[in-house]
Design a protein around this motif. Structure first.
Motif, PDB file in Angstrom:
ATOM      1  N   SER A  35      -1.849 -20.112 -19.326  1.00 48.20           N
ATOM      2  CA  SER A  35      -3.082 -19.320 -19.208  1.00 48.20           C
ATOM      3  C   SER A  35      -3.002 -18.084 -20.096  1.00 48.20           C
ATOM      4  CB  SER A  35      -3.285 -18.880 -17.753  1.00 48.20           C
ATOM      5  OG  SER A  35      -2.340 -17.875 -17.417  1.00 48.20           O
ATOM      6  N   ILE A  36      -4.050 -17.278 -20.041  1.00 51.29           N
ATOM      7  CA  ILE A  36      -4.094 -16.026 -20.788  1.00 51.29           C
ATOM      8  C   ILE A  36      -2.916 -15.132 -20.417  1.00 51.29           C
ATOM      9  CG2 ILE A  36      -5.561 -14.785 -19.145  1.00 51.29           C
ATOM     10  CD1 ILE A  36      -5.917 -14.631 -23.002  1.00 51.29           C
ATOM     11  N   ALA A  37      -2.353 -15.305 -19.240  1.00 53.55           N
ATOM     12  CA  ALA A  37      -1.193 -14.510 -18.815  1.00 53.55           C
ATOM     13  C   ALA A  37       0.005 -14.724 -19.726  1.00 53.55           C
ATOM     14  CB  ALA A  37      -0.820 -14.860 -17.373  1.00 53.55           C
ATOM     15  N   ASP A  38       0.025 -15.830 -20.452  1.00 57.22           N
ATOM     16  CA  ASP A  38       1.154 -16.175 -21.322  1.00 57.22           C
ATOM     17  C   ASP A  38       0.881 -15.907 -22.794  1.00 57.22           C
ATOM     18  OD1 ASP A  38       2.710 -17.319 -19.107  1.00 57.22           O
ATOM     19  OD2 ASP A  38       1.155 -18.849 -19.098  1.00 57.22           O
ATOM     20  N   VAL A  39      -0.288 -15.363 -23.122  1.00 57.12           N
ATOM     21  CA  VAL A  39      -0.650 -15.124 -24.524  1.00 57.12           C
ATOM     22  C   VAL A  39      -0.128 -13.762 -24.971  1.00 57.12           C
ATOM     23  CG1 VAL A  39      -2.561 -14.817 -26.146  1.00 57.12           C
ATOM     24  CG2 VAL A  39      -2.678 -16.615 -24.410  1.00 57.12           C
TER      25      VAL A  39
ATOM     26  N   PRO B 124      -0.534 -15.090 -31.756  1.00 55.63           N
ATOM     27  CA  PRO B 124      -1.283 -16.303 -32.131  1.00 55.63           C
ATOM     28  C   PRO B 124      -0.562 -17.603 -31.761  1.00 55.63           C
ATOM     29  CG  PRO B 124      -1.417 -14.688 -33.894  1.00 55.63           C
ATOM     30  CD  PRO B 124      -0.419 -14.153 -32.892  1.00 55.63           C
ATOM     31  N   GLN B 125       0.759 -17.617 -31.838  1.00 53.29           N
ATOM     32  CA  GLN B 125       1.510 -18.836 -31.504  1.00 53.29           C
ATOM     33  C   GLN B 125       1.369 -19.182 -30.023  1.00 53.29           C
ATOM     34  OE1 GLN B 125       3.058 -21.136 -33.323  1.00 53.29           O
ATOM     35  NE2 GLN B 125       3.578 -22.254 -31.463  1.00 53.29           N
ATOM     36  N   THR B 126       1.534 -18.196 -29.158  1.00 53.25           N
ATOM     37  CA  THR B 126       1.417 -18.485 -27.724  1.00 53.25           C
ATOM     38  C   THR B 126      -0.022 -18.823 -27.347  1.00 53.25           C
ATOM     39  OG1 THR B 126       1.309 -16.110 -27.250  1.00 53.25           O
ATOM     40  CG2 THR B 126       3.461 -17.179 -27.010  1.00 53.25           C
ATOM     41  N   LEU B 127      -0.983 -18.233 -28.044  1.00 56.27           N
ATOM     42  CA  LEU B 127      -2.383 -18.609 -27.822  1.00 56.27           C
ATOM     43  C   LEU B 127      -2.577 -20.094 -28.139  1.00 56.27           C
ATOM     44  CD1 LEU B 127      -5.376 -17.970 -27.219  1.00 56.27           C
ATOM     45  CD2 LEU B 127      -5.605 -17.305 -29.616  1.00 56.27           C
ATOM     46  N   ALA B 128      -1.999 -20.544 -29.248  1.00 63.79           N
ATOM     47  CA  ALA B 128      -2.102 -21.962 -29.624  1.00 63.79           C
ATOM     48  C   ALA B 128      -1.413 -22.849 -28.587  1.00 63.79           C
ATOM     49  CB  ALA B 128      -1.492 -22.178 -31.006  1.00 63.79           C
ATOM     50  N   GLU B 129      -0.282 -22.397 -28.054  1.00 66.23           N
ATOM     51  CA  GLU B 129       0.438 -23.194 -27.055  1.00 66.23           C
ATOM     52  C   GLU B 129      -0.350 -23.287 -25.754  1.00 66.23           C
ATOM     53  OE1 GLU B 129       4.690 -22.671 -26.762  1.00 66.23           O
ATOM     54  OE2 GLU B 129       4.729 -21.783 -28.762  1.00 66.23           O
TER      55      GLU B 129
ATOM     56  N   TYR C  86      -1.893 -26.710 -24.077  1.00 70.10           N
ATOM     57  CA  TYR C  86      -1.633 -27.051 -22.678  1.00 70.10           C
ATOM     58  C   TYR C  86      -2.942 -27.346 -21.949  1.00 70.10           C
ATOM     59  CZ  TYR C  86      -0.474 -26.399 -17.738  1.00 70.10           C
ATOM     60  OH  TYR C  86      -0.357 -26.564 -16.378  1.00 70.10           O
ATOM     61  N   LYS C  87      -3.937 -26.487 -22.155  1.00 70.79           N
ATOM     62  CA  LYS C  87      -5.232 -26.679 -21.493  1.00 70.79           C
ATOM     63  C   LYS C  87      -5.911 -27.963 -21.954  1.00 70.79           C
ATOM     64  CE  LYS C  87      -6.607 -22.036 -20.226  1.00 70.79           C
ATOM     65  NZ  LYS C  87      -7.794 -21.209 -20.147  1.00 70.79           N
ATOM     66  N   GLN C  88      -5.836 -28.233 -23.248  1.00 68.51           N
ATOM     67  CA  GLN C  88      -6.449 -29.462 -23.776  1.00 68.51           C
ATOM     68  C   GLN C  88      -5.755 -30.697 -23.217  1.00 68.51           C
ATOM     69  OE1 GLN C  88      -6.188 -28.613 -27.984  1.00 68.51           O
ATOM     70  NE2 GLN C  88      -8.207 -27.651 -28.024  1.00 68.51           N
ATOM     71  N   ALA C  89      -4.434 -30.646 -23.084  1.00 61.26           N
ATOM     72  CA  ALA C  89      -3.694 -31.779 -22.524  1.00 61.26           C
ATOM     73  C   ALA C  89      -4.072 -31.999 -21.063  1.00 61.26           C
ATOM     74  CB  ALA C  89      -2.193 -31.540 -22.656  1.00 61.26           C
ATOM     75  N   ARG C  90      -4.231 -30.917 -20.305  1.00 61.23           N
ATOM     76  CA  ARG C  90      -4.634 -31.040 -18.898  1.00 61.23           C
ATOM     77  C   ARG C  90      -6.036 -31.619 -18.776  1.00 61.23           C
ATOM     78  NH1 ARG C  90      -3.564 -26.520 -14.740  1.00 61.23           N
ATOM     79  NH2 ARG C  90      -4.652 -28.103 -13.590  1.00 61.23           N
ATOM     80  N   LYS C  91      -6.931 -31.154 -19.652  1.00 63.06           N
ATOM     81  CA  LYS C  91      -8.304 -31.649 -19.627  1.00 63.06           C
ATOM     82  C   LYS C  91      -8.339 -33.143 -19.956  1.00 63.06           C
ATOM     83  CE  LYS C  91     -11.546 -28.799 -20.901  1.00 63.06           C
ATOM     84  NZ  LYS C  91     -12.454 -27.959 -21.698  1.00 63.06           N
ATOM     85  N   ALA C  92      -7.558 -33.534 -20.959  1.00 62.96           N
ATOM     86  CA  ALA C  92      -7.512 -34.949 -21.344  1.00 62.96           C
ATOM     87  C   ALA C  92      -6.924 -35.800 -20.221  1.00 62.96           C
ATOM     88  CB  ALA C  92      -6.688 -35.120 -22.617  1.00 62.96           C
ATOM     89  N   ALA C  93      -5.892 -35.296 -19.551  1.00 60.92           N
ATOM     90  CA  ALA C  93      -5.285 -36.036 -18.450  1.00 60.92           C
ATOM     91  C   ALA C  93      -6.270 -36.178 -17.287  1.00 60.92           C
ATOM     92  CB  ALA C  93      -4.020 -35.336 -17.984  1.00 60.92           C
ATOM     93  N   ALA C  94      -7.019 -35.130 -16.998  1.00 59.14           N
ATOM     94  CA  ALA C  94      -8.002 -35.190 -15.917  1.00 59.14           C
ATOM     95  C   ALA C  94      -9.116 -36.179 -16.261  1.00 59.14           C
ATOM     96  CB  ALA C  94      -8.578 -33.799 -15.657  1.00 59.14           C
ATOM     97  N   LYS C  95      -9.532 -36.169 -17.518  1.00 53.46           N
ATOM     98  CA  LYS C  95     -10.575 -37.105 -17.951  1.00 53.46           C
ATOM     99  C   LYS C  95     -10.096 -38.547 -17.852  1.00 53.46           C
ATOM    100  CE  LYS C  95     -13.861 -37.685 -21.724  1.00 53.46           C
ATOM    101  NZ  LYS C  95     -14.276 -37.220 -23.045  1.00 53.46           N
TER     102      LYS C  95
END
Length: 193
Positions: free
Chosen positions: A162-166, A169-174, A178-187
């Motif tokens: 989450s934003i807590a880990d940003v 720029p590198q951590t923002l990308a990570e 992570y969020k995109q992978a979770r969204k894809a898994a949920a879909k």
């Protein structure tokens, strides 16, 4: 408070670092738009208010005028009307319950559970948003009452969730990956069900 680097925009990050109300607004706006755009929102609002971004100033603002400020180009949020109302409600709450001091929400919280309850009581903050904000306070702002990691749930763990880990720029990308992978898994799980 340490210098936060949540947006990649130095003036926006400076405001978030120096103004507890700005940080609460950024977290409030963090939905349905990119994280870094949400956290630039407080700077845009401050500029449009003539530089005074305080709970008292926003609570005293005419709601229709506040909404007009949210709608100015570039809009502060994808949903300027509803978000202007939420920011106004947040400001009013801080004035009524915390004497207009946003940092009072967390400054003397004795436990992680108390910290979570205070944040979750804010207008516009549901369970997940409150847990992420507790994680942000603990990981980056030095607000670490006993049990804060547990109160933050999964967001209190190490990693890039989450934003807590940003922090750059590198951590923002990570976090984004992570969020995109979770969204894809949920879909995928929804289509299998």
């Amino acid at each position: 408070m340490p210098t936060l680097t949540l947006t990649g925009d130095a003036p926006a990050d400076a405001l978030l670092s120096d103004n507890a109300f700005a940080l609460l607004i950024g977290m409030l706006l963090d939905q349905q738009i990119a994280m870094e755009v949400a956290f630039v929102g407080p700077l845009r609002l401050a500029e449009r208010l003539g530089g005074e971004l305080t709970p008292a100033a926003v609570a005293a603002a005419d709601p229709e005028q506040l909404e007009a400020l949210f709608r100015e180009k570039p809009a502060i949020h994808r949903y300027p009307g509803s978000m202007a109302k939420r920011v106004h409600a947040l400001a009013t709450h801080l004035v009524e319950y915390h004497d207009g001091d946003a940092a009072a929400v967390w400054e003397d919280a004795a436990t992680g559970d108390e910290l979570y309850r205070r944040v979750a009581a804010l207008p516009g903050y549901g369970d997940q948003k409150a847990r992420i904000f507790v994680a942000l306070l603990g990981k980056q702002c030095g607000v670490t009452p006993d049990g804060w990691r547990e109160a933050a749930g999964d967001y209190g763990q190490d990693g890039y969730r989450s934003i807590a880990d940003v922090t750059d720029p590198q951590t923002l990308a990570e976090v984004r990956a992570y969020k995109q992978a979770r969204k894809a898994a949920a879909k995928a799980a929804a289509s299998d069900g």
